[in-house]
Design a protein around this motif. Structure first.
Motif, PDB file in Angstrom:
ATOM      1  N   ASP A 155       0.828  -1.207   0.000  1.00 34.76           N
ATOM      2  CA  ASP A 155       0.000   0.000   0.000  1.00 34.76           C
ATOM      3  C   ASP A 155       0.866   1.262   0.000  1.00 34.76           C
ATOM      4  O   ASP A 155       0.591   2.217  -0.726  1.00 34.76           O
ATOM      5  CB  ASP A 155      -0.935   0.022   1.206  1.00 34.76           C
ATOM      6  N   ALA A 156       1.903   1.256   0.822  1.00 34.79           N
ATOM      7  CA  ALA A 156       2.785   2.430   0.901  1.00 34.79           C
ATOM      8  C   ALA A 156       3.520   2.654  -0.419  1.00 34.79           C
ATOM      9  O   ALA A 156       3.623   3.793  -0.898  1.00 34.79           O
ATOM     10  CB  ALA A 156       3.785   2.259   2.044  1.00 34.79           C
ATOM     11  N   MET A 157       4.007   1.603  -1.012  1.00 37.41           N
ATOM     12  CA  MET A 157       4.727   1.738  -2.282  1.00 37.41           C
ATOM     13  C   MET A 157       3.804   2.265  -3.383  1.00 37.41           C
ATOM     14  O   MET A 157       4.165   3.171  -4.135  1.00 37.41           O
ATOM     15  CB  MET A 157       5.341   0.406  -2.701  1.00 37.41           C
ATOM     16  N   HIS A 158       2.601   1.724  -3.458  1.00 35.82           N
ATOM     17  CA  HIS A 158       1.657   2.182  -4.478  1.00 35.82           C
ATOM     18  C   HIS A 158       1.241   3.629  -4.241  1.00 35.82           C
ATOM     19  O   HIS A 158       1.064   4.389  -5.187  1.00 35.82           O
ATOM     20  CB  HIS A 158       0.442   1.256  -4.531  1.00 35.82           C
ATOM     21  N   LYS A 159       1.122   4.016  -2.977  1.00 39.02           N
ATOM     22  CA  LYS A 159       0.758   5.400  -2.640  1.00 39.02           C
ATOM     23  C   LYS A 159       1.753   6.385  -3.248  1.00 39.02           C
ATOM     24  O   LYS A 159       1.382   7.469  -3.686  1.00 39.02           O
ATOM     25  CB  LYS A 159       0.714   5.566  -1.116  1.00 39.02           C
ATOM     26  N   TYR A 160       3.028   6.005  -3.274  1.00 39.44           N
ATOM     27  CA  TYR A 160       4.074   6.891  -3.792  1.00 39.44           C
ATOM     28  C   TYR A 160       4.487   6.556  -5.224  1.00 39.44           C
ATOM     29  O   TYR A 160       5.518   7.013  -5.706  1.00 39.44           O
ATOM     30  CB  TYR A 160       5.277   6.882  -2.846  1.00 39.44           C
ATOM     31  N   GLY A 161       3.682   5.718  -5.895  1.00 34.88           N
ATOM     32  CA  GLY A 161       3.911   5.448  -7.306  1.00 34.88           C
ATOM     33  C   GLY A 161       5.019   4.466  -7.615  1.00 34.88           C
ATOM     34  O   GLY A 161       5.460   4.364  -8.752  1.00 34.88           O
ATOM     35  N   VAL A 162       5.468   3.729  -6.611  1.00 36.00           N
ATOM     36  CA  VAL A 162       6.515   2.729  -6.831  1.00 36.00           C
ATOM     37  C   VAL A 162       5.829   1.420  -7.215  1.00 36.00           C
ATOM     38  O   VAL A 162       4.947   0.934  -6.507  1.00 36.00           O
ATOM     39  CB  VAL A 162       7.377   2.540  -5.566  1.00 36.00           C
ATOM     40  N   THR A 163       6.216   0.872  -8.342  1.00 36.46           N
ATOM     41  CA  THR A 163       5.554  -0.351  -8.815  1.00 36.46           C
ATOM     42  C   THR A 163       6.474  -1.571  -8.828  1.00 36.46           C
ATOM     43  O   THR A 163       5.995  -2.697  -8.819  1.00 36.46           O
ATOM     44  CB  THR A 163       4.987  -0.137 -10.237  1.00 36.46           C
ATOM     45  N   ASP A 164       7.771  -1.348  -8.845  1.00 45.08           N
ATOM     46  CA  ASP A 164       8.715  -2.457  -8.895  1.00 45.08           C
ATOM     47  C   ASP A 164       9.475  -2.523  -7.576  1.00 45.08           C
ATOM     48  O   ASP A 164      10.384  -1.725  -7.337  1.00 45.08           O
ATOM     49  CB  ASP A 164       9.684  -2.273 -10.071  1.00 45.08           C
ATOM     50  N   PHE A 165       9.088  -3.446  -6.706  1.00 46.33           N
ATOM     51  CA  PHE A 165       9.719  -3.551  -5.389  1.00 46.33           C
ATOM     52  C   PHE A 165       9.550  -4.962  -4.852  1.00 46.33           C
ATOM     53  O   PHE A 165       8.692  -5.717  -5.304  1.00 46.33           O
ATOM     54  CB  PHE A 165       9.113  -2.539  -4.408  1.00 46.33           C
TER      55      PHE A 165
END
Length: 145
Positions: free
Chosen positions: A55-65
């Motif tokens: 959720d946190a990654m998607h909130k900041y637009g990070v998709t590859d993690f």
């Protein structure tokens, strides 16, 4: 002498908030000793922790993690203090068990060294992250030495 004692639960609804508690300091107190703890330090439900990272990654637009890279997810609730409406200091530290001293000299780093003023004080739980229900305990003792 015991000046304040509080136990409670911080929930994920309290995330990114400050929770103040007031207490009185009588004349003659030379130091305050604060015993503080909270548990759990880490979000214990692994599936929930992975979801929180996603959720946190998607909130900041990070998709590859890789969520494993960010495990474990840690709760962080720190303390700050106000003395008669004026800032006295903060202890923004990682350990979930702390002993804080407020005094004229040798206060815990982050706390202003000066004489203790009698009156109205606030201790504030600074909820940096609460990824699950977190139990806390605060005990404040006034020292007349």
């Amino acid at each position: 002498m015991l000046l304040f004692e509080k136990t409670g639960v911080v929930t994920s609804a309290d995330d990114k908030t400050n929770i103040p508690f007031s207490f009185k300091v009588p004349e003659g107190v030379k130091a305050l000793r604060i015993k503080y703890s909270y548990n759990p330090k880490e979000v214990e439900n692994e599936a929930e922790a992975h979801r929180q990272i996603e959720d946190a990654m998607h909130k900041y637009g990070v998709t590859d993690f890789d969520t494993e890279k960010y495990m474990p997810v840690k709760n962080l609730i720190t303390l700050s203090f106000d003395e008669n409406g004026k800032y006295r200091g903060a202890c923004h530290r990682q350990p979930n068990r702390q002993l804080v001293t407020i005094a004229e000299e040798n206060s815990t780093p982050g706390i202003i060294n000066k004489p203790i003023e009698a009156g109205d004080w606030d201790i504030v739980l600074n909820v940096h992250y609460a990824g699950c229900d977190v139990n806390y305990s605060i005990e404040i003792e006034g020292i007349n030495v």
